[in-house]
Design an enzyme around this catalytic site. Structure first.
Site, short mmCIF file in Angstrom:
data_model
loop_
_atom_site.label_atom_id
_atom_site.label_comp_id
_atom_site.label_asym_id
_atom_site.label_seq_id
_atom_site.Cartn_x
_atom_site.Cartn_y
_atom_site.Cartn_z
N GLU A 129 -12.88 -76.07 -41.15
CA GLU A 129 -12.46 -76.21 -39.77
C GLU A 129 -11.67 -75.01 -39.29
O GLU A 129 -11.24 -74.17 -40.08
CB GLU A 129 -11.60 -77.47 -39.57
CG GLU A 129 -10.17 -77.36 -40.07
CD GLU A 129 -10.00 -77.61 -41.54
OE1 GLU A 129 -9.32 -76.77 -42.19
OE2 GLU A 129 -10.51 -78.62 -42.05
N ASP A 138 -10.93 -77.79 -54.43
CA ASP A 138 -11.57 -77.37 -53.19
C ASP A 138 -10.94 -76.10 -52.63
O ASP A 138 -11.62 -75.29 -52.00
CB ASP A 138 -11.48 -78.50 -52.15
CG ASP A 138 -12.48 -79.62 -52.43
OD1 ASP A 138 -13.40 -79.41 -53.25
OD2 ASP A 138 -12.34 -80.70 -51.84
N GLY A 139 -9.64 -75.92 -52.83
CA GLY A 139 -8.98 -74.70 -52.37
C GLY A 139 -9.54 -73.47 -53.04
O GLY A 139 -9.71 -72.41 -52.41
N LYS A 142 -10.30 -85.69 -40.38
CA LYS A 142 -10.17 -87.12 -40.69
C LYS A 142 -8.73 -87.59 -40.50
O LYS A 142 -8.49 -88.70 -40.02
CB LYS A 142 -10.65 -87.40 -42.11
CG LYS A 142 -10.60 -88.87 -42.51
CD LYS A 142 -11.13 -89.08 -43.90
CE LYS A 142 -11.03 -90.55 -44.31
NZ LYS A 142 -9.63 -91.01 -44.40
#
Length: 268
Positions: A123, A45-46, A165
């Site tokens: 985010e 994901d990075g 989360k």
């Protein structure tokens, strides 16, 4: 089809990149790092976040495909041993896609005449170094609260599975074009009060922060970190832009959540 490949520096990822690049060129596809139609990320994901920010000015004309070479990534659908299947899917591509909401962040730095605009996939968070963050919070132009604590995190629906989360925020399906505000270590006592709960904000509303004066702020926007800057105002809203993924085998959102945090139904 014009493609670009973005891989992390791990030897495994670089080997997969070379193999995939060779196969795509043999299929007469065109490698174009400046203006691709498909961006394939290899890593996790990075790596996809890095590619997203590299091409954030071309989001309307690009679709992303993620290949993971380590642990299963939330944005990555393909494994390193499925490269041949991916090539077949790219050859039969008909433009299918799925899109997710993004976060627009506008920042007014002191001594700068104009707002600086950023886009986040996951985010943005505002913190303060060593001392309590004090900031007035406005929602939809109306004063909501004076926050005191370690910081505030504003996330997209897909980003709700990340830092949000871990802060106790809700996991939000990306079909809901909303953003979420989660507190980081808020102070609640007889003198100071916050809502002390994550908030889901409607897509038309801006969330605006007016932090107390100081220069020891830390602003993170995905992997970007801005520290030691004097900030007068920060505004958050669901962006007009969206990120598009090539929908060859894009997993259902709740299956992704299950795979990432629970495992299969048998607990294996």
């Amino acid at each position: 089809m014009k493609f670009a490949i973005v891989a992390n520096d791990l030897p495994k990822s670089q080997n997969v990149k070379r193999n995939l690049e060779k196969k795509l060129l043999e299929c007469h596809m065109v490698e174009d790092e400046k203006h691709p139609e498909i961006v394939i990320t290899i890593g996790g994901d990075g790596t996809l976040l890095s590619a997203f920010h590299k091409y954030q000015d071309q989001l309307e004309s690009i679709r992303f495909v993620g290949v993971h070479t380590g642990h299963l990534g939330f944005y990555t659908d393909w494994r390193e041993d499925e490269i041949d299947d991916l090539v077949v899917s790219l050859q039969s591509d008909n433009g299918q896609s799925i899109s997710y909401p993004l976060l627009e962040v506008q920042v007014k730095y002191a001594n700068e005449p104009h707002m600086k605009k950023y886009i986040a996939l996951n985010e943005a968070a505002l913190k303060k170094i060593g001392t309590t963050l004090v900031t007035d919070v406005y929602i939809g132009g109306e004063f909501f609260e004076s926050f005191r604590g370690d910081g505030l995190c504003v996330s997209t629906p897909t980003g709700s599975t990340a830092y949000n989360k871990s802060l106790g925020g809700a996991v939000v399906h990306p079909n809901l074009e909303v953003m979420q505000v989660a507190e980081i270590g808020s102070i609640n006592n007889r003198v100071f009060r916050t809502v002390s709960a994550p908030m889901i904000i409607a897509p038309r509303d801006w969330v605006t922060l007016y932090p107390d004066h100081g220069t020891d702020f830390v602003l993170t926007i995905d992997a970007l970190t801005k520290s030691g800057c004097k900030i007068e105002k920060i505004m958050f809203k669901i962006a007009k832009q969206r990120i598009y993924f090539a929908k060859y085998r894009h997993q259902h959102f709740w299956r992704r959540v299950q795979d990432a945090f629970i495992g299969d139904a048998n607990g294996v």
